[in-house]
Design a protein around this motif. Structure first.
Motif: not given
Length: 521
Positions: A374-387, A415-430
């Protein structure tokens, strides 16, 4: 015609008649019947044909000797040195607009050419320039005319239009502007824009349109045309800075109901049955969703991109509200070609259970390692459930792509904006739901699954589920629609799947417009 010319003409005529008379004998080897040969001899020997040729030659000589240069009026013998330099310009205007806007100078009251539209009639002529002062149009003085009246005169004029102008001083030669292409992130209708200096000169467009910027010389109004449009004439569009200011003024404060809708977006992690004992919201993104809402989408600079053979595939991101069918579409893609498509495996800090395998259901890691990621920004998204922490890492995305597979993800829209990089070049489908009537019909026997792999909590859809699905979809499209490259309505799962398959095939084989920064890596 002098004697020498007359002799040459007589000689040429005699030679031509001799040629006509000789043609039947030249054609004789190709004529099989005697009557055809007789017909050709009679036709080419006919005096009427000779007279016709003679007339044509005479007309040709007459036309060739005429002069077609325009006759300019003589310069006046006396020129007042005190007068400003005045230029007389004549343009031919058909049904197209002249391609110029005008304004009245606040200090002098003069009518000034405000801008020349790129590719328009005035621009192509090269005779009228921005800053020129208009004195007369077709002999009509303009000193007492309002700009609206002058525009009306120009609009009603057809054919040749004569201008009397005082040229603006030009010390610098304008530089040729580089080609710039932008994707419009909003809809624009110039007829409804009261700020535009000339509605007729405006260029309308829809969200997703690709615009070629012809001029950014004006800080408020740029000149553009639709990419690929054969019409060379540009139109006015609001500049990025100007439109951002206007959007910022219109942006309403985020209300509590909207916040509740945002926290109700479907979650993107696969949880076991015991991890989903309740339906409460589990995950909070590292970045605030409300913060992302403050972004003002206007234009994005783009460039054409086509995946080269051997290059990594573009990341495919699916977005949609809970219950719309994202899991079903992903599973159908994986089953259709498991060698070509792959999923990301989430990470968690909860203990591994007996029936589970590391790297299959989850990547099981320590709390310390998760917090370090988390500290090193290695996660796309995360959360806590039941500790316990749950999340999807960037490395899990890279792992799928490194196997020359198409990585399929479904995430929360912010979260899409975190993935919109030259490395991943995401194709986003709604993936959006159909109207509520179709939801009632198509989901009549379907089961609503609040959590992935939580089959024990599956239940029939309720009317409230349908309303929440439609409301979430509307908010997603309204606030994140500028990030979607493809929209699919999941009215029928088989039809939606085929549409998604075709779109992904085109992504791999055809040229698409992507952010310009993605092409410079």
């Amino acid at each position: 015609m002098n004697k020498q010319q007359r002799f040459a003409y007589v000689s040429f005529s005699a030679g031509l008649y001799a040629l006509l008379a000789a043609l039947p004998s030249q054609l004789q080897p190709h004529v099989s019947r005697p009557e055809d040969n007789t017909f050709l001899q009679d036709m080419f020997g006919e005096r009427g044909l000779h007279s016709l040729v003679k007339s044509l030659l005479s007309v040709h000589d007459t036309v060739a000797q005429k002069r077609y240069d325009p006759e300019l009026p003589p310069l006046p013998e006396v020129i007042d040195d005190e007068e400003n330099s005045v230029k007389i310009i004549r343009l031919v205007k058909n049904k197209e607009p002249l391609g110029a806007t005008i304004r009245r100078d606040d200090n002098t009251g003069a009518i000034i050419v405000a801008r020349i539209m790129k590719g328009g009639a005035a621009d192509r002529s090269g005779l009228i320039n921005a800053g020129d002062e208009l004195i007369e149009v077709n002999g009509i003085p303009l000193d007492d005319k309002k700009p609206e009246e002058i525009i009306r005169i120009l609009a009603q004029s057809q054919g040749a239009i004569t201008f009397k102008v005082v040229p603006a001083g030009r010390d610098d030669v304008p530089l040729r502007e580089p080609k710039v292409f932008l994707r419009a992130l909003f809809d624009y209708d110039p007829s409804k824009d009261n700020a535009i200096p000339c509605k007729e000169a405006g260029l309308g467009f829809k969200k997703g349109s690709i615009l070629q910027i012809m001029s950014q010389g004006d800080a408020t109004w740029w000149q553009a045309k639709h990419e690929g449009d054969a019409n060379p004439r540009a139109g006015l569009i609001p500049s990025k800075q100007f439109q951002e200011r206007r959007f910022a003024l219109r942006q309403p404060a985020v209300t509590q109901p909207l916040q509740r809708t945002l926290t109700g977006f479907r979650r993107s992690f696969r949880l076991s049955r015991r991890d989903r004992k309740t339906n409460k919201s589990m995950y909070e993104s590292k970045k605030s969703q409300i913060y992302d809402m403050a972004d003002v989408p206007t234009y994005e600079e783009v460039a054409p991109y086509c995946r080269q053979r051997g290059a990594k595939h573009r990341l495919v991101v699916l977005v949609g509200p809970t219950g719309v069918g994202l899991d079903e579409l992903k599973k159908k893609l994986l089953i259709s070609d498991p060698q070509h498509f792959g999923f990301t495996i989430p990470h968690t800090t909860r203990p591994k259970r007996n029936q589970e395998s590391d790297g299959v259901e989850y990547h099981f890691i320590s709390k310390h390692l998760f917090e370090t990621d988390i500290h090193n920004n290695k996660l796309v998204e995360y959360g806590v459930y039941n500790g316990n922490y749950y999340g999807t890492s960037l490395d899990s995305v890279r792992s799928v792509l490194s196997k020359n597979k198409v990585c399929l993800m479904d995430v929360q829209p912010h979260t899409i904006k975190l993935l919109r990089t030259a490395e991943f070049k995401p194709f986003v489908v709604f993936v959006k739901p159909p109207p509520i009537e179709r939801l009632r019909e198509t989901r009549k026997n379907a089961k609503f699954l609040p959590g992935k792999d939580d089959k024990g909590s599956a239940r029939p859809f309720t009317e409230e589920d349908f309303k929440e699905m439609l409301n979430s979809a509307e908010v997603m499209e309204s606030h994140y629609g500028h990030l979607f490259e493809k929209v699919i309505v999941n009215d029928d799962l088989t039809t939606a799947f085929k549409e998604l398959q075709l779109a992904l095939k085109q992504v791999e084989t055809e040229t698409h417009w992507v952010p310009v920064s993605w092409t410079h890596s």
